[in-house]
Design an enzyme around this catalytic site. Sequence first.
Site, PDB file in Angstrom:
ATOM      1  N   PRO A 103     -14.757  -9.572  17.996  1.00  0.00           N
ATOM      2  CA  PRO A 103     -13.409  -8.225  18.466  1.00  0.00           C
ATOM      3  C   PRO A 103     -12.368  -9.252  19.586  1.00  0.00           C
ATOM      4  O   PRO A 103     -13.264  -9.635  20.698  1.00  0.00           O
ATOM      5  CB  PRO A 103     -14.517  -7.021  19.016  1.00  0.00           C
ATOM      6  CG  PRO A 103     -15.737  -7.728  19.017  1.00  0.00           C
ATOM      7  CD  PRO A 103     -16.007  -8.568  18.429  1.00  0.00           C
ATOM      8  N   LYS A 127     -19.496 -30.477  25.840  1.00  0.00           N
ATOM      9  CA  LYS A 127     -18.400 -30.772  25.882  1.00  0.00           C
ATOM     10  C   LYS A 127     -17.558 -32.285  25.528  1.00  0.00           C
ATOM     11  O   LYS A 127     -16.950 -32.612  26.708  1.00  0.00           O
ATOM     12  CB  LYS A 127     -17.061 -30.197  26.730  1.00  0.00           C
ATOM     13  CG  LYS A 127     -15.661 -29.911  26.653  1.00  0.00           C
ATOM     14  CD  LYS A 127     -14.810 -29.281  25.491  1.00  0.00           C
ATOM     15  CE  LYS A 127     -13.127 -29.575  25.503  1.00  0.00           C
ATOM     16  NZ  LYS A 127     -12.532 -28.058  24.640  1.00  0.00           N
ATOM     17  N   GLY A 181     -15.495 -29.003  20.284  1.00  0.00           N
ATOM     18  CA  GLY A 181     -14.434 -30.208  19.780  1.00  0.00           C
ATOM     19  C   GLY A 181     -12.918 -30.276  21.124  1.00  0.00           C
ATOM     20  O   GLY A 181     -13.606 -29.022  22.249  1.00  0.00           O
TER      21      GLY A 181
HETATM   22  N1  ADP Z   1     -12.887 -11.978  21.610  1.00  0.00           N
HETATM   23  C1  ADP Z   1     -12.219 -12.245  22.549  1.00  0.00           C
HETATM   24  N2  ADP Z   1     -11.609 -11.566  23.274  1.00  0.00           N
HETATM   25  C2  ADP Z   1     -10.970 -11.363  24.403  1.00  0.00           C
HETATM   26  N3  ADP Z   1     -10.264 -12.698  24.635  1.00  0.00           N
HETATM   27  C3  ADP Z   1     -10.734 -13.967  24.203  1.00  0.00           C
HETATM   28  C4  ADP Z   1     -11.188 -13.947  22.948  1.00  0.00           C
HETATM   29  N4  ADP Z   1     -11.821 -15.581  22.769  1.00  0.00           N
HETATM   30  C5  ADP Z   1     -10.949 -16.036  23.481  1.00  0.00           C
HETATM   31  N5  ADP Z   1     -10.493 -15.275  24.100  1.00  0.00           N
HETATM   32  C6  ADP Z   1      -9.277 -15.955  25.046  1.00  0.00           C
HETATM   33  O1  ADP Z   1      -8.870 -16.407  24.544  1.00  0.00           O
HETATM   34  C7  ADP Z   1      -8.417 -18.227  24.685  1.00  0.00           C
HETATM   35  C8  ADP Z   1      -8.562 -18.874  24.346  1.00  0.00           C
HETATM   36  O2  ADP Z   1      -9.888 -18.826  23.751  1.00  0.00           O
HETATM   37  P1  ADP Z   1     -11.357 -19.676  24.109  1.00  0.00           P
HETATM   38  O3  ADP Z   1     -12.232 -19.871  23.562  1.00  0.00           O
HETATM   39  O4  ADP Z   1     -10.653 -20.835  25.209  1.00  0.00           O
HETATM   40  O5  ADP Z   1     -10.331 -20.878  22.553  1.00  0.00           O
HETATM   41  P2  ADP Z   1     -10.487 -22.423  22.292  1.00  0.00           P
HETATM   42  O6  ADP Z   1     -12.030 -23.402  22.898  1.00  0.00           O
HETATM   43  O7  ADP Z   1     -10.654 -22.345  20.793  1.00  0.00           O
HETATM   44  O8  ADP Z   1      -9.258 -23.403  23.190  1.00  0.00           O
HETATM   45  C9  ADP Z   1      -8.689 -18.124  26.004  1.00  0.00           C
HETATM   46  O9  ADP Z   1      -8.279 -17.322  26.782  1.00  0.00           O
HETATM   47  C10 ADP Z   1     -10.270 -17.058  26.226  1.00  0.00           C
HETATM   48  O10 ADP Z   1     -10.603 -16.511  27.132  1.00  0.00           O
HETATM   49 MG    MG Z   2     -11.884 -25.002  24.163  1.00  0.00          MG
END
Ligand code: ADP
Ligand code: MG
Length: 220
Positions: free
Chosen positions: A192, A37, A109
Amino acid sequence: MARGLFVTGTDTNVGKTTVAAALMHRYRGRVPLRYWKPIQTGIEADDDTATVESLGGCHEREIERDGVRLPRPVSPHLAARWQGMTIDLEPLSAVPHQPAHDVAWIVEGAGGVLVPINERETMSDLMSAIGLAAVVAARTALGTINHTLLTLEALRHRGISVAGVVLVGARDDDARAAIADYGRVAILGDMPHFAPLTTTALAGWAPALDPDGQLLRWLT
Ligand SMILES: Nc1ncnc2c1ncn2[C@@H]1O[C@H](COP(=O)(O)OP(=O)(O)O)[C@@H](O)[C@H]1O
Ligand SMILES: [Mg+2]
């Protein structure tokens, strides 16, 4: 040349970190991987590196810890300005090119493609400089067709290769088809909503990510 993928998204909070962790599960058996990251804002509340380490079931050696770490949970250009500093692209773009690292990189990113990182440059400039193909994480929710097509257009306009899109959330076949057709892009997976989201749940789903192994051309 560095091997690997740059995980970007249509927005913040779309699932980039989760997709990156899923990629670790999916491909570590085929290729030595390293997650990185380069720019993390809001480090006190959000530490994507720690999240991927845990959710991706990562070994310590699979994590690159270097990078810009900023306390305020805002766009990198602002988070840096508020710390009285400027983010410089050059040292960041060199990291995945270190010759000693015989690994494929999974780089994440911050925010989306056109988020500013300093007075002149955006995340897309860092992506270009690093030179990895992009995996785009997108929500399945209403609005995703527009957001995803805009993201793909911005990437291609800048000459950044697009490896494909991962859709996150309750499956929507019409949105999926529209993104694939209008965006002329591979849909690599339909992740999902996991309740709860755990390392085990993600590892169990990972074989459904890029089932044909299309991403291996960028990783090996
Ligand atoms: N497939 C999923 N099922 C349940 N919760 C998810 C899933 N994907 C993401 N989340 C939740 O959604 C939020 C954003 O996901 P994240 O991967 O951190 O997004 P980003 O990196 O784009 O900011 C987090 O709290 C994560 O735990
Ligand atoms: Mg993130």
